[in-house]
Design a protein around this motif. Structure first.
Motif, PDB file in Angstrom:
ATOM      1  N   GLY A  59      16.999  -4.601  -0.878  1.00  0.00           N
ATOM      2  CA  GLY A  59      17.008  -5.190   0.453  1.00  0.00           C
ATOM      3  C   GLY A  59      15.627  -5.182   1.074  1.00  0.00           C
ATOM      4  N   ALA A  60      15.465  -5.978   2.110  1.00  0.00           N
ATOM      5  CA  ALA A  60      14.159  -6.102   2.762  1.00  0.00           C
ATOM      6  C   ALA A  60      13.657  -4.766   3.309  1.00  0.00           C
ATOM      7  N   GLU A  61      14.548  -3.972   3.887  1.00  0.00           N
ATOM      8  CA  GLU A  61      14.134  -2.692   4.458  1.00  0.00           C
ATOM      9  C   GLU A  61      13.744  -1.696   3.365  1.00  0.00           C
ATOM     10  N   GLU A  62      14.494  -1.698   2.268  1.00  0.00           N
ATOM     11  CA  GLU A  62      14.173  -0.806   1.149  1.00  0.00           C
ATOM     12  C   GLU A  62      12.821  -1.168   0.540  1.00  0.00           C
ATOM     13  N   LEU A  63      12.584  -2.469   0.393  1.00  0.00           N
ATOM     14  CA  LEU A  63      11.306  -2.945  -0.141  1.00  0.00           C
ATOM     15  C   LEU A  63      10.161  -2.538   0.771  1.00  0.00           C
ATOM     16  N   LYS A  64      10.326  -2.778   2.065  1.00  0.00           N
ATOM     17  CA  LYS A  64       9.263  -2.462   3.028  1.00  0.00           C
ATOM     18  C   LYS A  64       8.956  -0.968   3.042  1.00  0.00           C
ATOM     19  N   ALA A  65       9.990  -0.140   2.976  1.00  0.00           N
ATOM     20  CA  ALA A  65       9.779   1.309   3.013  1.00  0.00           C
ATOM     21  C   ALA A  65       8.971   1.774   1.809  1.00  0.00           C
ATOM     22  N   ALA A  66       9.296   1.237   0.641  1.00  0.00           N
ATOM     23  CA  ALA A  66       8.570   1.632  -0.573  1.00  0.00           C
ATOM     24  C   ALA A  66       7.121   1.170  -0.521  1.00  0.00           C
ATOM     25  N   VAL A  67       6.903  -0.063  -0.074  1.00  0.00           N
ATOM     26  CA  VAL A  67       5.549  -0.609   0.005  1.00  0.00           C
ATOM     27  C   VAL A  67       4.723   0.131   1.051  1.00  0.00           C
ATOM     28  N   ASP A  68       5.323   0.380   2.211  1.00  0.00           N
ATOM     29  CA  ASP A  68       4.594   1.062   3.288  1.00  0.00           C
ATOM     30  C   ASP A  68       4.138   2.453   2.861  1.00  0.00           C
ATOM     31  N   SER A  69       4.910   3.095   2.015  1.00  0.00           N
ATOM     32  CA  SER A  69       4.549   4.441   1.553  1.00  0.00           C
ATOM     33  C   SER A  69       3.335   4.434   0.627  1.00  0.00           C
ATOM     34  N   CYS A  70       3.025   3.260   0.094  1.00  0.00           N
ATOM     35  CA  CYS A  70       1.947   3.165  -0.909  1.00  0.00           C
ATOM     36  C   CYS A  70       0.806   2.258  -0.472  1.00  0.00           C
ATOM     37  N   LYS A  71       0.793   1.840   0.781  1.00  0.00           N
ATOM     38  CA  LYS A  71      -0.179   0.832   1.233  1.00  0.00           C
ATOM     39  C   LYS A  71      -1.616   1.205   0.913  1.00  0.00           C
ATOM     40  N   ALA A  72      -1.964   2.458   1.144  1.00  0.00           N
ATOM     41  CA  ALA A  72      -3.354   2.879   0.928  1.00  0.00           C
ATOM     42  C   ALA A  72      -3.742   2.797  -0.544  1.00  0.00           C
ATOM     43  N   GLU A  73      -2.750   2.916  -1.435  1.00  0.00           N
ATOM     44  CA  GLU A  73      -3.045   2.959  -2.868  1.00  0.00           C
ATOM     45  C   GLU A  73      -2.993   1.599  -3.543  1.00  0.00           C
ATOM     46  N   ILE A  74      -2.207   0.662  -2.980  1.00  0.00           N
ATOM     47  CA  ILE A  74      -2.054  -0.623  -3.646  1.00  0.00           C
ATOM     48  C   ILE A  74      -2.991  -1.699  -3.097  1.00  0.00           C
ATOM     49  N   GLY A  75      -3.655  -1.412  -1.989  1.00  0.00           N
ATOM     50  CA  GLY A  75      -4.658  -2.340  -1.470  1.00  0.00           C
ATOM     51  C   GLY A  75      -4.120  -3.721  -1.180  1.00  0.00           C
ATOM     52  N   SER A  76      -4.777  -4.749  -1.739  1.00  0.00           N
ATOM     53  CA  SER A  76      -4.411  -6.137  -1.450  1.00  0.00           C
ATOM     54  C   SER A  76      -3.302  -6.671  -2.353  1.00  0.00           C
ATOM     55  N   VAL A  77      -2.786  -5.818  -3.230  1.00  0.00           N
ATOM     56  CA  VAL A  77      -1.674  -6.228  -4.093  1.00  0.00           C
ATOM     57  C   VAL A  77      -0.404  -6.321  -3.255  1.00  0.00           C
ATOM     58  N   LYS A  78       0.372  -7.378  -3.466  1.00  0.00           N
ATOM     59  CA  LYS A  78       1.598  -7.594  -2.695  1.00  0.00           C
ATOM     60  C   LYS A  78       2.819  -7.472  -3.597  1.00  0.00           C
ATOM     61  N   ILE A  79       3.736  -6.599  -3.220  1.00  0.00           N
ATOM     62  CA  ILE A  79       5.003  -6.460  -3.933  1.00  0.00           C
ATOM     63  C   ILE A  79       6.004  -7.377  -3.244  1.00  0.00           C
ATOM     64  N   ASN A  80       6.371  -8.466  -3.910  1.00  0.00           N
ATOM     65  CA  ASN A  80       7.235  -9.474  -3.289  1.00  0.00           C
ATOM     66  C   ASN A  80       8.710  -9.101  -3.343  1.00  0.00           C
TER      67      ASN A  80
END
Length: 202
Positions: A59-80
């Motif tokens: 789901g959108a919220e699950e995706l956002k939570a996982a991505v937000d937890s890793c923002k500093a490490e994944i940089g400009s890479v986007k997890i769609n």
């Protein structure tokens, strides 16, 4: 002055009609385009995670939570998107991520992993890199005996986050260095986000 006003009105009418026609065409073609893209994605999922009975999407919220937890490490890479791969009884047998990131230009890949976060497959869904796209498709590895003759993406199979952290080498395609490095960065970022997603969604 009247001629200018008349010309302006005519151009305005033409513009309005063109917009309406484009909207009508889009209404007819958009669902078919979406259907084709979904079919491509499902085929890619079967390629990187074969044997699954289904691939439920996060789901959108699950995706956002996982991505937000890793923002500093994944940089400009986007997890769609994130997917689980499940067997016929509903057990999770793997995970997948649809990822877009900078290469020479921009590339989107589908990454598959097993439950232990070991890479099971990588498929390039689309790229604007030229000539990187063809070079990535045609390239055959040769420098590491155990991986000799593999395609560029196949060489990442069985890699883990630890492999990337320890600086394990992968073959860079001559003439497509940015494409090669960009794909590797996306895989590394994808593994990280999938690890976080798995921990929160067992």
């Amino acid at each position: 002055m009247k001629k200018i006003i008349k010309l302006g009105l005519v151009l305005g009418i033409f513009a309005c009609v063109s917009c309406v026609l484009l909207a009508v065409v889009n209404n007819f073609t958009a669902p078919e385009i979406e259907k084709i893209e979904n079919e491509k994605e499902q085929n890619a999922l079967k390629s990187v995670l074969p044997g699954a009975a289904g691939y439920p999407k996060a789901g959108a919220e699950e995706l956002k939570a996982a991505v937000d937890s890793c923002k500093a490490e994944i940089g400009s890479v986007k997890i769609n998107k994130i997917f689980k791969a499940v067997d016929s009884t509903g057990n999770v047998i793997g995970y997948a991520a649809n990822i877009t990131g900078p290469t020479f230009e921009t590339t989107t890949i589908l990454l598959g992993t097993d439950p232990e976060m070991k890479v099971t497959g990588v498929t390039i869904l689309k790229t604007t890199d030229t000539p990187g796209k063809q070079k990535m498709a045609d390239y055959k590895t040769s420098k590491v005996a155990a991986k000799k003759g593999m395609s560029f993406t196949e060489q990442f199979r069985d890699c883990t986050a630890e492999d990337f952290a320890n600086g394990t080498n992968y073959e860079i395609i001559s003439g497509a260095t940015l494409s090669s490095g960009g794909v590797a960065n996306m895989i590394k970022a994808g593994i990280k986000v999938l690890e976080v997603y798995k921990a929160s969604n067992n």
